[in-house]
Every structure is written in structure tokens, then in C-alpha cells.
Write a protein that holds these residues in place. Structure first.
Motif, PDB file in Angstrom:
ATOM      1  N   GLY A  88       5.626  -2.082   1.713  1.00  0.00           N
ATOM      2  CA  GLY A  88       5.908  -1.397   0.452  1.00  0.00           C
ATOM      3  C   GLY A  88       5.441  -2.202  -0.747  1.00  0.00           C
ATOM      4  N   ALA A  89       5.682  -3.513  -0.720  1.00  0.00           N
ATOM      5  CA  ALA A  89       5.221  -4.366  -1.812  1.00  0.00           C
ATOM      6  C   ALA A  89       3.697  -4.396  -1.875  1.00  0.00           C
ATOM      7  CB  ALA A  89       5.773  -5.782  -1.638  1.00  0.00           C
ATOM      8  N   TRP A  90       3.061  -4.390  -0.736  1.00  0.00           N
ATOM      9  CA  TRP A  90       1.591  -4.371  -0.670  1.00  0.00           C
ATOM     10  C   TRP A  90       1.044  -3.107  -1.341  1.00  0.00           C
ATOM     11  CZ3 TRP A  90      -1.400  -3.199   4.461  1.00  0.00           C
ATOM     12  CH2 TRP A  90      -2.774  -3.335   4.238  1.00  0.00           C
ATOM     13  N   GLN A  91       1.589  -1.956  -0.973  1.00  0.00           N
ATOM     14  CA  GLN A  91       1.119  -0.704  -1.558  1.00  0.00           C
ATOM     15  C   GLN A  91       1.418  -0.632  -3.051  1.00  0.00           C
ATOM     16  OE1 GLN A  91      -0.729   1.675   0.116  1.00  0.00           O
ATOM     17  NE2 GLN A  91      -0.752   0.057   1.646  1.00  0.00           N
ATOM     18  N   GLY A  92       2.611  -1.072  -3.451  1.00  0.00           N
ATOM     19  CA  GLY A  92       2.937  -1.083  -4.870  1.00  0.00           C
ATOM     20  C   GLY A  92       2.030  -2.010  -5.658  1.00  0.00           C
ATOM     21  N   GLY A  93       1.730  -3.187  -5.085  1.00  0.00           N
ATOM     22  CA  GLY A  93       0.829  -4.116  -5.762  1.00  0.00           C
ATOM     23  C   GLY A  93      -0.570  -3.547  -5.929  1.00  0.00           C
ATOM     24  N   LEU A  94      -1.078  -2.867  -4.894  1.00  0.00           N
ATOM     25  CA  LEU A  94      -2.398  -2.256  -4.996  1.00  0.00           C
ATOM     26  C   LEU A  94      -2.419  -1.159  -6.054  1.00  0.00           C
ATOM     27  CD1 LEU A  94      -3.488  -2.017  -1.248  1.00  0.00           C
ATOM     28  CD2 LEU A  94      -4.176  -3.706  -2.953  1.00  0.00           C
ATOM     29  N   ALA A  95      -1.317  -0.427  -6.195  1.00  0.00           N
ATOM     30  CA  ALA A  95      -1.245   0.611  -7.227  1.00  0.00           C
ATOM     31  C   ALA A  95      -1.310  -0.005  -8.620  1.00  0.00           C
ATOM     32  CB  ALA A  95       0.041   1.426  -7.059  1.00  0.00           C
ATOM     33  N   VAL A  96      -0.604  -1.121  -8.812  1.00  0.00           N
ATOM     34  CA  VAL A  96      -0.640  -1.786 -10.122  1.00  0.00           C
ATOM     35  C   VAL A  96      -2.041  -2.334 -10.404  1.00  0.00           C
ATOM     36  CG1 VAL A  96       0.325  -3.652 -11.509  1.00  0.00           C
ATOM     37  CG2 VAL A  96       1.808  -2.337  -9.997  1.00  0.00           C
ATOM     38  N   ILE A  97      -2.699  -2.874  -9.377  1.00  0.00           N
ATOM     39  CA  ILE A  97      -4.073  -3.366  -9.543  1.00  0.00           C
ATOM     40  C   ILE A  97      -4.994  -2.230  -9.970  1.00  0.00           C
ATOM     41  CG2 ILE A  97      -6.075  -4.272  -8.293  1.00  0.00           C
ATOM     42  CD1 ILE A  97      -4.118  -5.950  -6.638  1.00  0.00           C
ATOM     43  N   ALA A 107      -3.175 -16.694  -9.133  1.00  0.00           N
ATOM     44  CA  ALA A 107      -3.141 -16.019  -7.833  1.00  0.00           C
ATOM     45  C   ALA A 107      -2.051 -16.625  -6.946  1.00  0.00           C
ATOM     46  CB  ALA A 107      -4.498 -16.121  -7.148  1.00  0.00           C
ATOM     47  N   GLY A 108      -1.967 -17.952  -6.928  1.00  0.00           N
ATOM     48  CA  GLY A 108      -0.921 -18.602  -6.145  1.00  0.00           C
ATOM     49  C   GLY A 108       0.467 -18.245  -6.635  1.00  0.00           C
ATOM     50  N   LEU A 109       0.637 -18.194  -7.962  1.00  0.00           N
ATOM     51  CA  LEU A 109       1.937 -17.822  -8.528  1.00  0.00           C
ATOM     52  C   LEU A 109       2.296 -16.387  -8.151  1.00  0.00           C
ATOM     53  CD1 LEU A 109       4.332 -18.486 -10.371  1.00  0.00           C
ATOM     54  CD2 LEU A 109       2.955 -17.689 -12.308  1.00  0.00           C
ATOM     55  N   GLY A 110       1.301 -15.482  -8.248  1.00  0.00           N
ATOM     56  CA  GLY A 110       1.559 -14.092  -7.874  1.00  0.00           C
ATOM     57  C   GLY A 110       1.945 -13.953  -6.413  1.00  0.00           C
ATOM     58  N   ALA A 111       1.279 -14.717  -5.556  1.00  0.00           N
ATOM     59  CA  ALA A 111       1.599 -14.662  -4.133  1.00  0.00           C
ATOM     60  C   ALA A 111       3.021 -15.145  -3.867  1.00  0.00           C
ATOM     61  CB  ALA A 111       0.599 -15.507  -3.340  1.00  0.00           C
ATOM     62  N   MET A 112       3.416 -16.238  -4.515  1.00  0.00           N
ATOM     63  CA  MET A 112       4.747 -16.780  -4.281  1.00  0.00           C
ATOM     64  C   MET A 112       5.831 -15.865  -4.852  1.00  0.00           C
ATOM     65  SD  MET A 112       4.112 -19.244  -2.420  1.00  0.00           S
ATOM     66  CE  MET A 112       5.840 -19.715  -2.223  1.00  0.00           C
ATOM     67  N   VAL A 113       5.564 -15.242  -6.004  1.00  0.00           N
ATOM     68  CA  VAL A 113       6.534 -14.296  -6.570  1.00  0.00           C
ATOM     69  C   VAL A 113       6.698 -13.104  -5.628  1.00  0.00           C
ATOM     70  CG1 VAL A 113       6.941 -12.670  -8.452  1.00  0.00           C
ATOM     71  CG2 VAL A 113       6.196 -14.998  -8.954  1.00  0.00           C
ATOM     72  N   ALA A 114       5.568 -12.577  -5.130  1.00  0.00           N
ATOM     73  CA  ALA A 114       5.640 -11.449  -4.201  1.00  0.00           C
ATOM     74  C   ALA A 114       6.386 -11.837  -2.924  1.00  0.00           C
ATOM     75  CB  ALA A 114       4.232 -10.957  -3.865  1.00  0.00           C
ATOM     76  N   PHE A 115       6.096 -13.027  -2.408  1.00  0.00           N
ATOM     77  CA  PHE A 115       6.770 -13.474  -1.199  1.00  0.00           C
ATOM     78  C   PHE A 115       8.272 -13.630  -1.438  1.00  0.00           C
ATOM     79  CE2 PHE A 115       8.469 -17.287   0.967  1.00  0.00           C
ATOM     80  CZ  PHE A 115       8.531 -16.770   2.250  1.00  0.00           C
ATOM     81  N   ALA A 116       8.648 -14.230  -2.568  1.00  0.00           N
ATOM     82  CA  ALA A 116      10.069 -14.399  -2.872  1.00  0.00           C
ATOM     83  C   ALA A 116      10.767 -13.045  -2.994  1.00  0.00           C
ATOM     84  CB  ALA A 116      10.236 -15.205  -4.163  1.00  0.00           C
ATOM     85  N   LEU A 117      10.080 -12.084  -3.618  1.00  0.00           N
ATOM     86  CA  LEU A 117      10.653 -10.746  -3.769  1.00  0.00           C
ATOM     87  C   LEU A 117      10.849 -10.078  -2.412  1.00  0.00           C
ATOM     88  CD1 LEU A 117      11.468  -8.399  -5.668  1.00  0.00           C
ATOM     89  CD2 LEU A 117       9.070  -7.690  -5.652  1.00  0.00           C
ATOM     90  N   LEU A 130       1.773 -20.133   0.817  1.00  0.00           N
ATOM     91  CA  LEU A 130       0.904 -21.002   0.024  1.00  0.00           C
ATOM     92  C   LEU A 130      -0.497 -21.095   0.615  1.00  0.00           C
ATOM     93  CD1 LEU A 130       3.488 -23.796  -0.844  1.00  0.00           C
ATOM     94  CD2 LEU A 130       2.312 -22.317  -2.480  1.00  0.00           C
ATOM     95  N   LEU A 131      -0.593 -21.173   1.930  1.00  0.00           N
ATOM     96  CA  LEU A 131      -1.910 -21.179   2.565  1.00  0.00           C
ATOM     97  C   LEU A 131      -2.663 -19.882   2.259  1.00  0.00           C
ATOM     98  CD1 LEU A 131      -1.006 -22.705   6.050  1.00  0.00           C
ATOM     99  CD2 LEU A 131      -2.623 -23.690   4.421  1.00  0.00           C
ATOM    100  N   THR A 132      -1.956 -18.761   2.341  1.00  0.00           N
ATOM    101  CA  THR A 132      -2.595 -17.468   2.074  1.00  0.00           C
ATOM    102  C   THR A 132      -3.001 -17.346   0.620  1.00  0.00           C
ATOM    103  OG1 THR A 132      -1.231 -16.469   3.807  1.00  0.00           O
ATOM    104  CG2 THR A 132      -2.298 -14.971   2.253  1.00  0.00           C
ATOM    105  N   SER A 133      -2.137 -17.792  -0.284  1.00  0.00           N
ATOM    106  CA  SER A 133      -2.438 -17.637  -1.712  1.00  0.00           C
ATOM    107  C   SER A 133      -3.658 -18.457  -2.119  1.00  0.00           C
ATOM    108  CB  SER A 133      -1.220 -18.053  -2.546  1.00  0.00           C
ATOM    109  OG  SER A 133      -0.969 -19.443  -2.421  1.00  0.00           O
ATOM    110  N   GLY A 153       3.034  -8.688   1.749  1.00  0.00           N
ATOM    111  CA  GLY A 153       2.884  -8.540   0.313  1.00  0.00           C
ATOM    112  C   GLY A 153       2.267  -9.739  -0.367  1.00  0.00           C
ATOM    113  N   ILE A 154       1.919 -10.784   0.397  1.00  0.00           N
ATOM    114  CA  ILE A 154       1.412 -12.018  -0.204  1.00  0.00           C
ATOM    115  C   ILE A 154       0.044 -11.782  -0.829  1.00  0.00           C
ATOM    116  CG2 ILE A 154       0.723 -14.396   0.274  1.00  0.00           C
ATOM    117  CD1 ILE A 154       2.751 -14.387   2.575  1.00  0.00           C
ATOM    118  N   THR A 155      -0.849 -11.119  -0.096  1.00  0.00           N
ATOM    119  CA  THR A 155      -2.197 -10.915  -0.628  1.00  0.00           C
ATOM    120  C   THR A 155      -2.183  -9.972  -1.823  1.00  0.00           C
ATOM    121  OG1 THR A 155      -2.547  -9.183   1.023  1.00  0.00           O
ATOM    122  CG2 THR A 155      -3.344 -11.381   1.548  1.00  0.00           C
TER     123      THR A 155
END
Length: 699
Positions: A517-526, A486-496, A608-611, A458-460
Motif C-alpha cells: 500500500g505504501a509503495w502504491q501511494g508513493g508512486l501516486a505522489v511521484i 533518497a535515503g531519508l525518504g526510504a527510512m521514513v517510508a520504512f519507519a511508517l 539503508l542498503l536499499t536506499s 515501501g522502501i524503494t
């Protein structure tokens, strides 16, 4: 050596004994009444001011305007929702039964992705087909994708995680080709971005009348096969003893399920996760309604539940955002959000087991130190060569001497301009590739899952959501702002994802499933953000979500360089702990490793590297999967050796992909992420097949 534990059947056999007919009848009546209520509310919504009272007056024939609105707009939309709800509900229940896996569905088996690609491919070249021929194309594409995923996941029975990873990788590869067609043929495929997420907008009943007989026929045959599916649920051996042709039954049901999914995609586009949610909701009734697992009950109830999900999502969408939202925003966005939530809920109940739970380097060869040094040297040469070619190639080719003169500051204005624009792109590709490879190596070690990669956590998606959201609402946002959000979004997703996966300890399979699941949900919001707030500029979001170095500046490269300089030494310093964590949970604890703290720090560094990589070049898949595996195949499983080789291979891979994307169809460009997906998919398929064979031999 003991064989690894086989996962328990995720879907239990249909219970024997007497069917509780009154309760089953009561459930059907309650579901039918709920469906009628939802359908009635659905008919009262729309862009016109025709309301419930106006529709009631139609009984007297007094309102011609209401009749025209009902026939031209609302009734086709309602009937389309009814048709695809039934089709996807039946398809999902059938796929889950033959795979004996509660997460099998047209989405997770890449059926929708294959059908979508087939239709877009013809639309891209200006071919407009009637509904039935288009449905035939969608059927062929969906069947090919489902067959591939089922083969790679041992029919879906090798484990829930394997099925999800095989399906998501296949869907990602097919989606990459679809996105490429949408970008290259933007005029011919205009409007297909929203349709590609499942839109109920219908101009007439022509397509529905052509596809309805197909849906009805497939539904009837599936119900007739219900008794065979009950026997199949007892297990292949038992079913064979009872005289059932297991292979023929499974193939027949798969073909019917794909046929239903293809009809739904042809009619409305891919409506996400209805086929997953509907059967799961019905099976939840088992404790109070004995016999609901029997397929002649399960299949019709799943069809009704599918209709309620589709129409209910459409009602919710228009009730919250207004009637125009039903036109602008695909209903599939809402169903995908619902499906992502149900998938996460199912994953939290998932028990860790299955053949994917093995050390990622468990089958790597042991190499000598001399061989390791040779591989590092060759990898470095490959990376330098990729960078050199990247500087030379593009819509304007330059010579090596021109590059040397540019370094010395003695080139002419034309070449100076070209190389000034090109070097940040090459640097971004190299650094992002290295960052994703190091992150992927870390994630696979911590999760002990050889098929995991940063994107599946879900990081990306979190980084993409942050960046696209900022670009949508603040188009003039600066480079550092986009990178920071983008970094903040990645860290929030990772924490979740990490928090949801924690349940008395961290289960790697649960982490992957929740991340998906987080990946698919994030893509839907995008998708929602793009179609709701910037519908005429979908190319911007598609390009960013496909991973592109276009227009990159030095300021965008700097965060990735900083992240590599800070976190790569930290990961290298923890190489011993990574080696131990890749084995099991007990060994590190016995040797004094504070497992949970180390795991959290390692995954945080990977996030963090990914974000930073995503903020610089967008979403690039497969690098975090392919590079670590290639490195382990070359130098063995010790992370002191794997990390440098993986980083160099990741840098070379993204650099080569970026160069190919800039030169193959110049002056047009293919985003680097699409090229890496097409390069990485064959390797991933081979990897799945190899791990499938290994799992079979260890049983």
C-alpha cells in the motif's frame, strides 16, 4: 507432518435468511442522493468561469456560453466518470467474489496493467484505433494478465499475500515493458504518461457512446448471475452439490470483469484502486444492512460507490488545486492514494496465515562445503566476467588491451573519455546489485516470506519520492543531496510501514501488505509531482524510476560502497539469528534471541542498503527477490552460505542487465531496471508456480 493452516475465507458467504428490504432500499436511496449531490458539484467545476448559477439559467435557455461549456467539456467528463465508476465497481466486486479475497481488484490482478500495455504498444508504433478495437486490445491484454495472476495464486484463494505478490510482480513486469515503450517512442506516446494514471479529460462523447453498450451489457449479465455468485460464495464443494458449474461460472464472471476493466482503461486510462475500494466500502455496511452481501445488492451498490469515489476524487482534486488541475493531474492519482489508505487499513486487520508463511529456505537442498566453495568461486568468476564485458561493451566497443592501457594511464584521449564515463556505471551496477541482494536475503529471512523483497516494503517508493521530489524542486541539487534525501525518504517510508505493521508483534503478511500500500501511494505522489510541476520532462522521472546508471559519477557510487562495507558485515554477523528467525517466532526466543530488536536492526540495515542503491541507480526491481532464491537453490538455506552467493549473483545480474541495456539498441539505451524486470519475471512466475505446487501437496 502437519499441513500448514489454510487461510480463513476473506470474504464470508452471503448470509441466508430474510433480506432486510426497507434497509436495503434506504441504502440505495441514500447512495443515489449522495451521487446526485456529487454529480451536481462536479458539473459546477472546470477551467471556465461558468458556475452553478450559470448552469441553473440554462433552464430558461438564456446562456449559450454555459450550454457550450456544459456540452463540450463538463458533461463528457461527468459521463466518463459515471461509466468507469460503474465498470470498476462491478468489476472489483465480481473479482473479489470469485477469488473470495477482499484485495482482489483490477489493480491487484494486473488487469489494468495488461490493458494499459496493449494500448500503449499500438500507440508506440503509430497505430490509432477507434474506441471499440482499442477496447478489444485492452480486453485481450487484461484477460491474459488476470489469467496468469489467478493461476499463480490458486484463483486468489491461496492467501491474500500471495495474490498481492503475484499481482504486483506481474504488474511490475508489464509496467516495465510499458515504460520502455514510453521511453523509446516518446514522441508517439506523448501525453500517455498522465493518461496512464487515469485521466477523465474527454474531448467528445464518441468513445463513450461506443463503449457504453459494452459496459451496460456486462453489468446486466453480472446482475443476472448474482444468484450463482451467492451459491459460489458457499464454497466450491457446496456449490457443486447444489448443481452449480463452478468452473464455468468463475470463468464467465472473470471474463465479464476483465471486459468492464478494459472498457474503463480504454476510456480514461487505468484509474487506480476504485475496484478495490468500492466493494470494500459496501461490505462495511453489512452489520447495519443485512443482506448487503447478496450479489444482486452488492454489485449495484458497488457500481454506485465506484461512481461516487471517481467523481468525488475529481471534485476534491479541483476544489483543492483549482480547475486547471483537473486537466493536468490524473484523477487516478487521487483514487490511488485513497485506495492505498484503504489497503493499509485492511492489512492492519489481516490475520497472519496461508501457504506463503514458510521459511524461505525450507525446500533448499543441503550442499556440502566443497560444493559451496565451488559455487562461490563460479559466482565470483561470473561477476568478474560481467564486469569485464561491461567495461568493453557499449555504444563504443573497446578491447581488453585498451582497458589495461587505461588502467595504466597510457590510452589516447578518445578511449580515456569513454572508459572514464563507463567505469562509474559498471561500478554502480555491481555495487547496487550486491546491496539489493543482501537486503532481499535479510528481508525474506526476517519476514519468513519467500516472495518478499525490499521494494514491497515501501522502501524503494520512499527513496524514489525523496529523489524525484528533490530533482523536481531543486533541479541543480548535487549528488550527495539526492542520495541523502533518497535515503531519508526510504527510512521514513520504512519507519511508517514498520510502525503500521506492528500490532502486538510484527506479522510478516501484514508487513508485506502495508508495504505494498505504501509503495502504491508513493508512486501516486511521484506521478503527481511529475505531472504537476514538470510535465514536459517525464522522461527524466521515468528513467530514474526505471533504474538507470546513465551519467553516474564516482561520488554517486561511494554511498553504496560505504553501506556495503558497514552493513554487510553486520548482517553476516547476525547469520545465526537470521537462520533462527527464518524458522518461526518461538525458536529464537527459546534460544535467547531478542527477537523484536534483532528484527528491527536487520530490517533497518536492509532499508539503508536499499536506499543507497536506489539513490545511486534508481528503482531496480526483482534483484532482491531473484538473487536470494537462486543462492538458496544452489547452496542451501544457511545464511552464512546464502549471503555471499546472493551478493555475487545480484552484482552479476544488475551488471549484465546494465550492459544489455547499453548495447542492444545503442546508441539508445534501455534502463537497467527494465531489463532486470524482464529477466526476473519468468523466474518469479516459476517460483510462484513451484510454491503453489508445494502448498497443494502439503494440504
Amino acid at each position: 507432518m502437519n499441513a500448514p493452516p489454510r487461510p480463513e475465507p476473506a470474504i464470508r458467504p452471503a448470509p441466508g435468511g430474510r433480506l432486510a428490504a426497507p434497509r436495503v432500499a434506504g441504502v440505495f436511496v441514500a447512495a443515489a442522493l449522495l451521487l446526485l449531490v456529487v454529480a451536481a458539484v462536479h458539473l459546477t467545476q472546470g477551467t471556465s468561469n461558468v458556475g452553478a448559477l450559470d448552469l441553473l439559467r440554462l433552464a430558461t435557455g438564456a446562456d449559450d456560453e454555459a450550454a457550450r461549456v456544459l456540452v463540450a467539456s463538463r458533461l463528457p467528463r461527468l459521463l466518463a466518470g459515471l461509466a468507469i465508476g460503474v465498470a470498476l465497481g462491478f468489476a472489483g466486486a465480481a473479482l473479489q467474489s470469485i477469488a473470495r479475497n477482499p484485495l482482489a481488484s483490477p489493480d491487484t490482478l494486473a488487469v489494468n496493467a495488461g490493458a494499459h500495455l496493449a494500448i500503449v504498444a499500438f500507440a508506440a508504433f503509430g497505430v490509432s484505433l477507434p474506441a471499440l478495437p482499442a477496447g478489444g486490445l485492452a480486453f485481450c491484454g487484461g484477460l491474459a494478465a488476470a489469467g496468469l495472476v489467478m493461476a499463480m495464486s490458486s484463483g486468489g484463494q491461496a492467501g491474500t499475500t500471495r495474490l498481492i505478490l503475484a499481482g504486483s510482480a506481474t504488474a511490475l513486469a508489464l509496467g516495465s515493458v510499458t515504460t520502455l515503450l514510453l521511453l523509446l517512442f516518446e514522441q508517439a506516446t506523448i501525453g500517455l504518461f498522465a493518461w496512464g494514471n487515469g485521466s477523465l479529460v474527454q474531448s467528445d462523447l464518441t468513445s463513450l457512446t461506443q463503449l457504453a453498450p459494452v459496459i451496460v451489457g456486462a453489468v446486466v449479465v453480472l446482475v443476472l448471475l448474482g444468484h450463482r455468485l451467492d451459491i459460489l460464495a458457499l464454497g466450491d464443494d457446496t456449490a457443486t452439490v447444489l448443481g452449480l458449474d463452478v468452473r464455468r461460472t468463475r470463468v464467465t464472471v472473470l471474463v465479464l470483469a476483465v471486459l468492464l476493466s478494459a472498457a474503463a482503461v480504454t476510456l480514461t486510462g487505468p484509474v487506480g484502486f476504485v475496484g478495490l475500494c468500492a466493494p470494500v466500502i459496501v461490505r462495511l455496511l453489512a452489520p447495519v444492512v443485512p443482506g448487503v452481501h447478496r450479489h444482486r445488492v452488492l454489485l449495484p451498490l458497488s457500481g454506485i460507490a465506484g461512481v461516487i469515489i471517481v467523481l468525488g476524487s475529481d471534485v476534491l482534486l479541483r476544489a483543492v488545486l483549482g480547475g486547471q488541475a483537473g486537466v493536468d493531474i490524473p484523477t487516478g492519482v487521487v483514487t490511488t492514494m485513497l485506495g492505498a489508505a484503504i489497503l493499509i487499513w485492511l492489512a492492519r486487520r489481516h490475520r497472519d496465515a496461508g501457504p506463503t508463511r514458510r521459511p524461505p529456505g525450507g525446500h533448499a537442498a543441503v550442499r556440502s562445503a566443497t560444493f559451496h566453495r565451488g559455487v562461490v568461486a563460479l559466482s565470483a568468476v561470473l561477476t568478474v566476467a560481467a564486469v569485464t564485458v561491461g567495461m568493453l561493451a557499449g555504444d563504443t566497443w573497446v578491447l581488453l588491451g585498451d582497458v589495461l592501457n587505461w588502467v595504466n594511464g597510457s590510452t589516447g584521449p578518445a578511449y580515456t573519455f569513454v572508459l572514464d564515463q563507463r567505469w562509474p556505471r559498471v561500478a554502480a551496477a555491481v555495487l547496487a546489485g550486491a546491496a539489493l541482494a543482501v537486503a532481499g536475503t535479510t528481508v525474506q529471512a526476517v519476514c519468513r516470506n519467500p516472495l518478499a523483497e525490499p521494494g514491497i516494503l515501501g522502501i524503494t517508493a520512499g527513496a524514489g519520492l525523496g529523489a524525484v521530489g528533490l530533482l523536481t524542486f531543486v533541479p541543480l541539487a548535487g549528488v550527495w543531496a539526492v542520495s541523502g534525501v533518497a535515503g531519508l525518504g526510504a527510512m521514513v517510508a520504512f519507519a511508517l510501514v514498520y510502525g503500521l505493521a506492528w500490532r502486538g508483534g510484527l506479522s510478516s503478511d501484514r508487513l508485506v501488505l502495508i508495504g505494498f500500500g505504501a509503495w502504491q501511494g508513493g508512486l501516486a505522489v511521484i506521478t503527481y509531482l511529475v505531472v504537476a510541476f514538470d510535465p514536459w520532462n517525464t522522461g527524466k522521472a521515468l528513467t530514474w524510476l526505471s533504474g538507470s546508471t546513465y551519467g553516474r559519477m564516482p561520488a554517486q557510487v561511494l554511498p553504496v560502497l560505504i553501506a556495503l562495507l558497514v552493513f554487510t558485515p553486520a548482517v553476516v554477523a547476525a547469520r545465526r539469528e537470521l537462520d533462527l528467525m527464518a524458522l518461526d517466532d518461538d525458536t529464537p526466543r527459546v534460544l535467547g534471541v531478542r527477537l523484536e530488536r534483532t528484527r528491527l536492526i536487520a530490517l533497518g540495515a536492509a532499508a539503508l542498503l536499499t536506499s543507497t542503491a536506489v539513490s545511486a541507480v534508481g528503482v531496480i526491481g526483482f534483484v532482491g527477490l531473484v538473487a536470494p532464491h537462486a543462492a538458496r537453490a544452489l547452496v542451501g538455506g544457511r545464511h552464512s552460505r546464502v549471503l555471499p552467493v546472493a551478493a555475487l549473483l545480484g552484482a552479476a545480474l544488475v551488471s549484465i542487465a546494465d550492459t544489455l541495456g547499453r548495447t542492444v539498441i545503442a546508441p539508445a539505451q534501455i534502463p537497467a531496471g527494465l531489463v532486470t524486470a524482464m529477466i526476473g519475471t519468468p523466474y518469479f512466475i516459476w517460483l510462484l508456480w513451484r510454491s503453489r505446487a508445494v502448498a497443494s501437496t502439503t494440504r
